[in-house]
Design an enzyme around this catalytic site. Structure first.
Site, short mmCIF file in Angstrom:
data_model
loop_
_atom_site.label_atom_id
_atom_site.label_comp_id
_atom_site.label_asym_id
_atom_site.label_seq_id
_atom_site.Cartn_x
_atom_site.Cartn_y
_atom_site.Cartn_z
N ASN A 140 0.80 -1.22 0.00
CA ASN A 140 0.00 0.00 0.00
C ASN A 140 0.83 1.27 0.00
O ASN A 140 0.40 2.30 -0.48
CB ASN A 140 -0.95 0.01 1.21
CG ASN A 140 -0.28 -0.45 2.48
OD1 ASN A 140 0.28 -1.54 2.55
ND2 ASN A 140 -0.32 0.39 3.51
N GLN A 168 -4.85 -3.83 -2.20
CA GLN A 168 -4.38 -2.74 -3.05
C GLN A 168 -4.26 -3.15 -4.51
O GLN A 168 -4.36 -2.32 -5.41
CB GLN A 168 -3.02 -2.21 -2.56
CG GLN A 168 -3.09 -1.46 -1.25
CD GLN A 168 -3.89 -0.15 -1.35
OE1 GLN A 168 -4.16 0.38 -2.42
NE2 GLN A 168 -4.29 0.37 -0.19
N THR A 226 -25.59 -10.59 10.29
CA THR A 226 -26.45 -10.30 9.13
C THR A 226 -25.63 -9.59 8.06
O THR A 226 -24.95 -8.60 8.34
CB THR A 226 -27.63 -9.41 9.58
OG1 THR A 226 -28.30 -10.09 10.65
CG2 THR A 226 -28.59 -9.15 8.44
N CYS A 309 -2.27 6.58 9.64
CA CYS A 309 -2.45 5.98 10.96
C CYS A 309 -3.84 6.29 11.47
O CYS A 309 -4.36 7.35 11.20
CB CYS A 309 -1.42 6.58 11.90
SG CYS A 309 -0.32 5.38 12.57
N1 PLP Z 1 -4.54 -4.38 3.38
C1 PLP Z 1 -3.98 -3.36 2.71
C2 PLP Z 1 -2.80 -3.64 1.86
C3 PLP Z 1 -4.51 -2.08 2.81
O1 PLP Z 1 -3.93 -1.09 2.15
C4 PLP Z 1 -5.62 -1.87 3.64
C5 PLP Z 1 -6.19 -0.51 3.81
O2 PLP Z 1 -5.52 0.47 3.64
C6 PLP Z 1 -6.18 -2.97 4.30
C7 PLP Z 1 -5.63 -4.21 4.15
C8 PLP Z 1 -7.38 -2.82 5.19
O3 PLP Z 1 -8.55 -2.73 4.43
P1 PLP Z 1 -9.85 -2.04 5.04
O4 PLP Z 1 -9.63 -0.56 4.95
O5 PLP Z 1 -10.97 -2.49 4.15
O6 PLP Z 1 -10.00 -2.49 6.43
#
Ligand code: PLP
Length: 368
Positions: A140, A168, A226, A309
């Site tokens: 990410n 991502q 649900t 963060c």
């Molecule tokens: N995994 C990656 C690589 C992400 O970039 C993110 C969110 O930024 C997540 C998991 C978490 O996803 P969510 O925002 O749907 O909880």
């Protein structure tokens, strides 16, 4: 979006497409609980099952079980905690939802380009009989893409189970499970123009996942609660409307070329690895990322410092540290992530704002 606001933070979240918003609104007005046995309940089930098929077809995973969750974070937790294994290995650059789900997992090192070291992984695998391994498809922060097919082959040869977090990657590059051969994969709607509140863990037939949320037997007994029908329907519409944005790579590459010509000491993380076409993570030498974020925000431009963060605080990126960057370098980097709506004009304005701050801080650099 607001006028004169430039959004370059698509890896954090994406604006929902108008067709998605319309689909969600239409479904929200109806009483749809997929566990009800009456006609409305059957309609809810039909809608959800339709999205299961849309999602598994989009990922080349027609025979996989689709377990809907409320977020990618929840799907990652389910994968990490729900699989029986005699050891858990995760790459050192995973998202917090993987790292914190299994805090004592063994970390697989990455090289200076942010790519998992296969030899290091192989050495670690030899310590276990049935390990669970989790490596993300694309990072990410840097956009660096991992060799998941090769990693999965090593994991399976060692008798292990392979999970990939494709939150991502999905929607930005082709993701085909029949090629990657993973056992579990996580995707999330709000990163692909869908609504918040829907995500999924796809599970290979025969792989047993212990539910982490118990209650009713929804989602094949793997996730009680649900189902969020409006969000899931919106997820389906978003998948049908995925646009492969080839233009983001052109705009991203052009921006990197200009920035490097302005500041030759600028580091672009993962520059020499395969990366997502929309992501760039780079330094402005000598200028803290907090200062940069404020500068861009005042200019009406939304970017981020590595991962956002939850507290809104900027911390030193564990991803850049794992790639060998020291604190001084890592804390001068920002992430720019483009999307379907990004224009050439947006990028020109970003570069103009970058240059203004770079020039203004020239004295600071000379003194250093
Ligand atoms: N995994 C990656 C690589 C992400 O970039 C993110 C969110 O930024 C997540 C998991 C978490 O996803 P969510 O925002 O749907 O909880």
């Amino acid at each position: 979006m607001q006028k004169n606001f430039i959004y370059l933070d698509y890896n954090a979240t994406t604006p929902a497409k108008p067709a998605v918003a319309r689909a969600v609104a239409a479904v929200m007005e109806r009483p749809l609980n997929a566990s009800s046995v009456h006609g409305a309940g059957r309609e809810a089930k039909r809608l959800i099952d339709g999205v299961r098929r849309t999602l598994s077809a989009a990922l080349g995973a027609e025979n996989y079980n689709v377990v809907f969750t409320a977020s990618g974070t929840e799907a990652n937790n389910l994968a990490l905690k729900g699989i029986k294994a005699d050891g858990v290995l995760v790459s050192s650059i995973e998202h917090a939802s993987v790292l914190n789900a299994m805090a004592d997992a063994v970390k697989i090192p990455v090289d200076e380009n942010g790519v998992v070291e296969l030899a290091g992984l192989q050495r670690l695998l030899s310590n276990y009989k049935q390990p669970l391994v989790s490596v993300m498809l694309a990072n990410n922060e840097t956009g660096v893409i991992q060799p998941i097919k090769d990693i999965t082959a090593l994991v399976h040869a060692a008798g292990g189970i392979m999970h990939t977090d494709a939150v991502q990657a999905f929607g930005k590059i082709n993701v085909d499970i029949s090629t990657l051969n993973v056992d579990l994969i996580t995707v999330s709607a709000h990163k692909i123009g869908g609504p918040l509140g829907a995500a999924a863990l796809l599970v290979k037939p025969g792989v047993m996942v212990q539910p982490q949320i118990v209650g009713g037997g929804q989602e094949l007994g793997m996730r009680a609660g649900t189902e969020n029908v409006p969000a899931i329907v919106g997820f389906g519409t978003a998948i049908e409307n995925i646009q492969k944005s080839a233009h983001t790579k052109v705009l991203r590459d052009r921006m990197e070329t200009v920035i490097k010509s302005l500041g030759p000491e600028t580091i672009i993380f993962g520059e020499h690895a395969e990366r997502l076409p929309n992501t760039s993570c780079f330094t402005m030498p000598g200028v803290k990322n907090e200062t940069q974020l404020i500068h861009f925000d005042l200019a009406g431009i939304a970017v981020s410092a590595g991962s956002a963060c939850s507290s809104g605080k900027v911390t030193v990126s564990h991803v850049l540290k794992a790639m060998g960057a020291d604190n001084d370098i890592a804390t001068t980097s920002i992430r720019v992530s483009l999307g379907a709506e990004t224009t050439e004009r947006d990028m020109d304005q970003f570069v103009t704002a970058w240059r203004a701050l770079f020039d203004r801080t020239a004295n600071q650099r000379r003194a250093a």
